[in-house]
Design an enzyme around this catalytic site. Structure first.
Site, mmCIF file in Angstrom:
data_model
loop_
_atom_site.group_PDB
_atom_site.id
_atom_site.type_symbol
_atom_site.label_atom_id
_atom_site.label_comp_id
_atom_site.label_asym_id
_atom_site.label_seq_id
_atom_site.Cartn_x
_atom_site.Cartn_y
_atom_site.Cartn_z
ATOM 1 N N LYS A 203 13.080 -7.178 10.989
ATOM 2 C CA LYS A 203 12.151 -8.542 11.113
ATOM 3 C C LYS A 203 11.553 -8.200 9.871
ATOM 4 O O LYS A 203 10.369 -7.353 9.786
ATOM 5 C CB LYS A 203 11.330 -8.958 12.594
ATOM 6 C CG LYS A 203 10.303 -10.163 12.612
ATOM 7 C CD LYS A 203 9.212 -10.065 12.480
ATOM 8 C CE LYS A 203 8.049 -9.244 11.733
ATOM 9 N NZ LYS A 203 7.479 -10.301 10.308
ATOM 10 N N GLU A 278 5.403 4.114 10.298
ATOM 11 C CA GLU A 278 4.848 4.302 8.178
ATOM 12 C C GLU A 278 3.806 3.968 8.441
ATOM 13 O O GLU A 278 3.411 2.475 7.821
ATOM 14 C CB GLU A 278 5.991 4.756 8.030
ATOM 15 C CG GLU A 278 5.809 5.736 6.115
ATOM 16 C CD GLU A 278 5.008 4.714 5.383
ATOM 17 O OE1 GLU A 278 3.811 5.063 5.301
ATOM 18 O OE2 GLU A 278 5.333 4.138 4.463
ATOM 19 N N CYS A 312 1.969 2.683 -0.513
ATOM 20 C CA CYS A 312 1.174 3.666 0.636
ATOM 21 C C CYS A 312 0.583 5.198 -0.086
ATOM 22 O O CYS A 312 -0.272 5.068 1.114
ATOM 23 C CB CYS A 312 1.598 3.471 1.980
ATOM 24 S SG CYS A 312 3.571 3.776 1.942
ATOM 25 N N GLU A 409 -8.082 1.819 3.085
ATOM 26 C CA GLU A 409 -7.278 2.281 2.046
ATOM 27 C C GLU A 409 -7.621 0.316 1.305
ATOM 28 O O GLU A 409 -7.501 -0.776 1.305
ATOM 29 C CB GLU A 409 -5.608 1.497 2.929
ATOM 30 C CG GLU A 409 -4.079 1.905 1.866
ATOM 31 C CD GLU A 409 -3.186 1.867 2.461
ATOM 32 O OE1 GLU A 409 -3.309 1.167 4.062
ATOM 33 O OE2 GLU A 409 -2.152 2.194 2.223
HETATM 34 P P1 NAD Z 1 1.307 -6.039 8.231
HETATM 35 O O1 NAD Z 1 1.112 -4.729 8.867
HETATM 36 O O2 NAD Z 1 0.000 -7.370 8.691
HETATM 37 O O3 NAD Z 1 2.400 -6.825 7.973
HETATM 38 C C1 NAD Z 1 3.454 -5.421 8.223
HETATM 39 C C2 NAD Z 1 4.917 -5.874 8.875
HETATM 40 O O4 NAD Z 1 3.774 -6.374 10.058
HETATM 41 C C3 NAD Z 1 4.772 -7.235 8.700
HETATM 42 O O5 NAD Z 1 6.719 -7.571 8.743
HETATM 43 C C4 NAD Z 1 4.219 -8.729 8.970
HETATM 44 O O6 NAD Z 1 5.024 -9.765 9.305
HETATM 45 C C5 NAD Z 1 4.310 -8.121 10.814
HETATM 46 N N1 NAD Z 1 3.466 -7.592 11.670
HETATM 47 C C6 NAD Z 1 2.173 -8.753 11.285
HETATM 48 N N2 NAD Z 1 1.754 -8.505 12.714
HETATM 49 C C7 NAD Z 1 2.451 -8.674 13.352
HETATM 50 C C8 NAD Z 1 2.365 -8.246 14.603
HETATM 51 N N3 NAD Z 1 1.536 -8.477 15.429
HETATM 52 N N4 NAD Z 1 3.276 -7.905 16.183
HETATM 53 C C9 NAD Z 1 4.384 -7.889 15.151
HETATM 54 N N5 NAD Z 1 4.615 -7.662 13.401
HETATM 55 C C10 NAD Z 1 3.676 -7.688 12.961
HETATM 56 O O7 NAD Z 1 -0.037 -5.802 7.168
HETATM 57 P P2 NAD Z 1 -0.711 -6.904 6.210
HETATM 58 O O8 NAD Z 1 -1.778 -7.290 7.294
HETATM 59 O O9 NAD Z 1 0.018 -7.738 5.703
HETATM 60 O O10 NAD Z 1 -0.876 -5.812 5.352
HETATM 61 C C11 NAD Z 1 -2.377 -4.801 5.633
HETATM 62 C C12 NAD Z 1 -2.501 -3.898 4.921
HETATM 63 O O11 NAD Z 1 -1.496 -2.839 5.421
HETATM 64 C C13 NAD Z 1 -2.309 -3.643 3.152
HETATM 65 O O12 NAD Z 1 -3.603 -4.480 2.572
HETATM 66 C C14 NAD Z 1 -2.637 -2.266 3.137
HETATM 67 O O13 NAD Z 1 -3.375 -1.109 3.283
HETATM 68 C C15 NAD Z 1 -0.824 -1.733 4.893
HETATM 69 N N6 NAD Z 1 -0.031 -1.585 4.234
HETATM 70 C C16 NAD Z 1 0.974 -0.803 4.452
HETATM 71 C C17 NAD Z 1 1.879 -0.686 4.202
HETATM 72 C C18 NAD Z 1 2.774 0.614 4.053
HETATM 73 O O14 NAD Z 1 3.784 0.896 3.298
HETATM 74 N N7 NAD Z 1 2.415 1.411 5.150
HETATM 75 C C19 NAD Z 1 2.474 -2.038 3.649
HETATM 76 C C20 NAD Z 1 2.068 -3.112 4.111
HETATM 77 C C21 NAD Z 1 0.725 -3.085 4.313
#
Ligand code: NAD
Length: 508
Positions: A203, A278, A312, A409
């Site tokens: 996903k 991660e 990250c 972050e």
């Molecule tokens: P997020 O965690 O919301 O999104 C990452 C993934 O999780 C996406 O595929 C998203 O669709 C999915 N997701 C979101 N809510 C979900 C839920 N309730 N159930 C299942 N899947 C879900 O991240 P974001 O809001 O897009 O970014 C916010 C912050 O997260 C960024 O500012 C950063 O600090 C961090 N981030 C870290 C990484 C990393 O590489 N570790 C990557 C993206 C974001």
């Protein structure tokens, strides 16, 4: 304090990028890469509803993709379960050959995939090409590592017995992936899962579905059987709920925010899945005053501004020792104002937009908060004709730990520099954060490097380097930065179960 204070700035003017992504996508020879169909059980689903894909640099709609729902996910889980026996029973070398064929197709289509990545994610095209090579590398590496999933024989503690440990594929795996590395975060998970003998359902982030769906096209071409690699795009909650609840899904791998990671960990508890996470980072980047200034500045530029800061591993707190502080800030400022901000499809661009507006807004909030609390804005790069998703590369100096940027972050091109006096002090300050993904230390003293390699609380530490990732290393963090590892033999273990077998009563 006003933003119009005396700053080091360089003016970059670029033509309006409106329409550029659509033009590039229209010119792609692989029309199937932009068809936006989901891959479920070996069939391409156009979807009854479609989700829109946006170019974050301009806000324009550039494509649309199939919107999948919970029922589609249930079909995908059933298909994955059906495919499991056939896939796990292949010789590891046969699975490896398929993974290598997939990697080679990805490399062959690198230019087209890079256009997809830049169009939907925003990163500069050179970085997108680098991501494709990095991503293909995981498939190649795990193709070989799958053949080395050795078990153990244990010297027996029981007379007349033989003790064996074997590694078995865990079963159907699920991957929830982020938008910052829309190719490599999929191949890092899928390479390990497929090599171990597990089917995987992906996903991807709703912001970057095109890259994921193109990977699925190439997986099919490489000979990955139906149900073994599936990609479904849609509402995160609607798609993750069946994945979490279904006991047939035995492993979940997630990359993203710590906040969502916690929710998924809790959800996976109901069926006691194997979970690897991660999550976010807040890397300390520590510069001692015995270093070569140019090397340290180059390292800080790479550790802060790669992927426009949406990484990250990004240096979130740059601690600089007092003896070199003023010089470092001056040299770092001079490098930052040279960064060219613009559309990622323009060759000269160093910094693209934030993929999500919420991330850009978080950066702006951290800048305002820091300046209000006394930080100096020592440099801001400049650019014009940009969408609200852009954040201009900014250097904040004299940052203190009470500022948001020193705690949360950033995930954008805002560098925070904090002065420090002694080694003992900086170790305490560097470790005073709930994240523990990566860290960086710049020093010419071997003794100090060895001491800090022991003391810094993180999963990955670069000593005098800002570049250390790749397939053979165990990527992952301590504390609230996650659980488990990706890449390396430890990454393969996330998709296996151990079975201990005792052959007893062997005496004739
Ligand atoms: P997020 O965690 O919301 O999104 C990452 C993934 O999780 C996406 O595929 C998203 O669709 C999915 N997701 C979101 N809510 C979900 C839920 N309730 N159930 C299942 N899947 C879900 O991240 P974001 O809001 O897009 O970014 C916010 C912050 O997260 C960024 O500012 C950063 O600090 C961090 N981030 C870290 C990484 C990393 O590489 N570790 C990557 C993206 C974001």
């Amino acid at each position: 304090m006003s933003f119009s204070m005396a700053l080091r700035t360089v003016r970059h003017e670029s033509p309006s990028p409106i329409g550029i992504a659509a033009k590039y996508l229209k010119a792609l020879r692989r029309r199937d890469f932009v068809a936006g169909a989901a891959l479920i059980d070996g069939r391409w689903h156009p979807g009854e509803q479609r989700d829109v894909v946006i170019d974050p640099a301009t806000g324009e709609e550039i494509a649309d993709v199939a919107h999948c729902g919970g029922a589609d996910m249930n079909s995908a889980i059933a298909a994955a379960e059906r495919s499991f026996v056939g896939w796990r029973e292949l010789l590891p070398s046969t699975r490896g050959a398929i993974l290598r064929a997939w990697a080679s197709l990805i490399s062959k289509h690198s230019d087209e995939l890079a256009i997809l990545v830049t169009s939907e994610q925003g990163k500069p095209i050179a970085e997108a090409r680098h991501e494709i090579a990095y991503g293909a590398g995981f498939l190649d590496w795990f193709a070989a590592e799958g053949e080395r999933a050795y078990g153990e024989t244990i010297p027996s503690h029981k007379a007349g017995s033989l003790l064996h440990v074997r590694m078995h594929p865990v079963g159907v795996a699920a991957a929830i992936t982020p938008w910052n590395f829309p190719v490599a975060m999929i191949t890092r998970k899928a390479g390990a899962a497929l090599a171990a003998g597990c089917p995987i359902i992906v996903k991807p982030a709703p912001e970057t579905p095109l890259s994921a769906l193109a990977l699925a096209r190439l997986a099919e071409e490489a000979g990955v059987p139906s149900g073994v690699f599936q990609v479904l795009v849609g509402d995160p909650l609607e798609l993750s709920t069946p994945l979490l609840r279904d006991p047939r899904v035995r492993a979940l791998s997630f990359t993203g925010s710590t906040q969502v990671g916690r929710v998924l960990l809790e959800g996976a508890a109901a069926t006691v899945k194997k979970v690897s996470l991660e999550l976010g980072g807040h890397a300390p980047f520590i510069v001692f005053d015995d270093v070569d200034l140019d090397k340290a500045v180059k390292g800080a530029m790479a550790a802060k501004f790669a992927t426009s800061g949406q990484d990250c591993l990004a240096a979130n707190r740059i601690y600089v020792q007092k003896g070199i502080y003023a010089e470092f800030v001056k040299a770092f400022s001079a490098a930052i104002v040279q960064l060219k901000v613009g559309h990622g499809l323009e060759a000269a661009t160093d910094i693209g937009p934030m993929t999500k507006l919420s991330v850009a807004n978080k950066c702006r909030m951290q800048i305002d908060d820091a300046v209000m609390k006394g930080a100096r804005m020592s440099a801001v790069a400049h650019a014009t004709k940009l969408s609200p998703n852009f954040v201009l590369p900014t250097l904040l100096s004299d940052v203190t730990e009470d500022m948001l940027i020193a705690q949360e972050e950033t995930f954008g091109p805002v560098a925070a520099v904090l002065p420090f006096e002694s080694e003992e002090e900086v170790v305490i300050r560097a470790n005073a954060n709930e994240m523990g993904l990566a860290g960086y230390v710049y020093t010419e003293s071997l003794r100090r490097a060895l001491r800090l390699s022991e003391q810094i609380e993180c999963g990955m530490l670069g000593i005098n380097t800002a570049s250390f990732t790749g397939p053979p290393i165990p990527f992952g963090g301590w504390k609230q930065s996650g659980l488990g590892r990706e890449g390396s033999r430890h990454g393969l273990a996330e998709y296996t179960e151990m079975k201990y077998v005792c052959f007893g009563d062997l005496k004739a």
